[in-house]
Design a protein around this motif. Structure first.
Motif, PDB file in Angstrom:
ATOM      1  N   GLU A 195       0.715  -1.288   0.089  1.00  0.00           N
ATOM      2  CA  GLU A 195      -0.157   0.105   0.099  1.00  0.00           C
ATOM      3  C   GLU A 195       0.999   1.348  -0.018  1.00  0.00           C
ATOM      4  N   ASN A 196       2.002   1.408   0.622  1.00  0.00           N
ATOM      5  CA  ASN A 196       2.661   2.508   0.939  1.00  0.00           C
ATOM      6  C   ASN A 196       4.234   2.429   0.321  1.00  0.00           C
ATOM      7  N   LYS A 197       4.727   0.953   0.013  1.00  0.00           N
ATOM      8  CA  LYS A 197       5.906   1.025  -0.338  1.00  0.00           C
ATOM      9  C   LYS A 197       6.256  -0.071  -1.525  1.00  0.00           C
ATOM     10  N   CYS A 198       7.191   0.504  -2.464  1.00  0.00           N
ATOM     11  CA  CYS A 198       7.398  -0.477  -3.609  1.00  0.00           C
ATOM     12  C   CYS A 198       9.062  -0.421  -3.678  1.00  0.00           C
ATOM     13  N   VAL A 199       9.253  -1.731  -3.904  1.00  0.00           N
ATOM     14  CA  VAL A 199      10.905  -2.017  -4.377  1.00  0.00           C
ATOM     15  C   VAL A 199      11.074  -2.689  -5.655  1.00  0.00           C
ATOM     16  N   VAL A 200      11.905  -2.050  -6.310  1.00  0.00           N
ATOM     17  CA  VAL A 200      12.216  -2.633  -7.631  1.00  0.00           C
ATOM     18  C   VAL A 200      13.756  -2.667  -7.676  1.00  0.00           C
ATOM     19  N   SER A 201      14.390  -3.493  -8.525  1.00  0.00           N
ATOM     20  CA  SER A 201      15.874  -3.553  -8.685  1.00  0.00           C
ATOM     21  C   SER A 201      15.891  -3.979 -10.035  1.00  0.00           C
ATOM     22  N   VAL A 202      17.305  -3.594 -10.348  1.00  0.00           N
ATOM     23  CA  VAL A 202      17.844  -3.878 -11.674  1.00  0.00           C
ATOM     24  C   VAL A 202      19.350  -4.016 -11.548  1.00  0.00           C
ATOM     25  N   LYS A 203      19.962  -5.078 -12.099  1.00  0.00           N
ATOM     26  CA  LYS A 203      21.415  -5.202 -12.122  1.00  0.00           C
ATOM     27  C   LYS A 203      22.496  -4.830 -13.316  1.00  0.00           C
ATOM     28  N   HIS A 204      23.241  -4.041 -12.926  1.00  0.00           N
ATOM     29  CA  HIS A 204      23.995  -3.570 -14.168  1.00  0.00           C
ATOM     30  C   HIS A 204      24.613  -4.858 -14.881  1.00  0.00           C
ATOM     31  N   ARG A 205      24.235  -4.788 -16.375  1.00  0.00           N
ATOM     32  CA  ARG A 205      24.659  -5.622 -17.272  1.00  0.00           C
ATOM     33  C   ARG A 205      25.088  -5.121 -18.620  1.00  0.00           C
ATOM     34  N   TRP A 206      25.608  -5.797 -19.477  1.00  0.00           N
ATOM     35  CA  TRP A 206      25.996  -5.257 -20.778  1.00  0.00           C
ATOM     36  C   TRP A 206      24.848  -4.700 -21.373  1.00  0.00           C
ATOM     37  N   ILE A 207      23.833  -5.155 -21.520  1.00  0.00           N
ATOM     38  CA  ILE A 207      22.584  -4.773 -22.026  1.00  0.00           C
ATOM     39  C   ILE A 207      22.106  -3.530 -21.482  1.00  0.00           C
ATOM     40  N   ASN A 208      22.382  -2.863 -20.318  1.00  0.00           N
ATOM     41  CA  ASN A 208      21.798  -1.831 -19.812  1.00  0.00           C
ATOM     42  C   ASN A 208      23.009  -0.841 -19.458  1.00  0.00           C
ATOM     43  N   GLN A 209      24.169  -1.136 -20.006  1.00  0.00           N
ATOM     44  CA  GLN A 209      25.289  -0.176 -19.571  1.00  0.00           C
ATOM     45  C   GLN A 209      25.407   1.202 -20.544  1.00  0.00           C
ATOM     46  N   ASN A 210      26.027   2.064 -19.968  1.00  0.00           N
ATOM     47  CA  ASN A 210      26.468   3.252 -20.826  1.00  0.00           C
ATOM     48  C   ASN A 210      27.883   3.204 -21.130  1.00  0.00           C
ATOM     49  N   PRO A 211      28.605   3.955 -22.084  1.00  0.00           N
ATOM     50  CA  PRO A 211      29.942   4.105 -22.355  1.00  0.00           C
ATOM     51  C   PRO A 211      30.984   4.126 -21.175  1.00  0.00           C
TER      52      PRO A 211
END
Length: 150
Positions: free
Chosen positions: A31-47
């Protein structure tokens, strides 16, 4: 229908495939909190060998938007939602697993009540904080949501 993390992740797969492919996953929603995660990988990297800012924004937006969806479903009414504005700041390179937490679910109920009462659109800001595995803040993102009765 109860909104759960697995249902939101299934929604990502079918409706937001770019977020799903980048590894964005809902870990917890309530109701009041949401947790989302994502791991740094090749597909979501920057230069610069860290996570691209847009991937962080997808995860952060989802942590706020899932709470809006939760409260709209709880109301049982037809209400539209839209991001009206956003701002962000980045304080550290995002590497490893980044977890975004939004604790602003309490802000939505009042806006939904007002839009149902007046029929006018309501806006409110929600904050999502991204931290790395060491607990260090890497980014802070604010989203201005707009809700309106359909």
């Amino acid at each position: 229908m109860n909104l759960t993390a697995s249902k939101l992740n299934k929604f990502l797969f079918f409706k937001l495939p770019s977020a799903f492919l980048c590894g964005v996953r809902v870990k917890e929603v309530g109701e009041n909190k949401c947790v989302v995660s994502v791991k740094h990988r090749w597909i979501n990297q920057n230069p610069f060998n860290s996570m691209y800012f847009a991937v962080q924004a997808m995860a952060a937006e989802l942590s706020t938007g899932a709470l809006v969806i939760y409260q709209i479903q709880k109301s049982g009414k037809k209400i539209s939602m839209l991001v009206a504005n956003n701002k962000s700041s980045f304080t550290k390179k995002a590497t490893g697993r980044i977890t975004f937490v939004c604790n602003d679910g309490h802000l939505i109920e009042n806006a939904i009540h007002e839009t149902l009462t007046t029929g006018e659109g309501q806006t409110f800001w929600m904050k999502s904080i991204g931290t790395n595995e060491k607990g260090e803040q890497v980014s802070e993102m604010d989203f201005e949501w707009s809700v309106r009765v359909k």
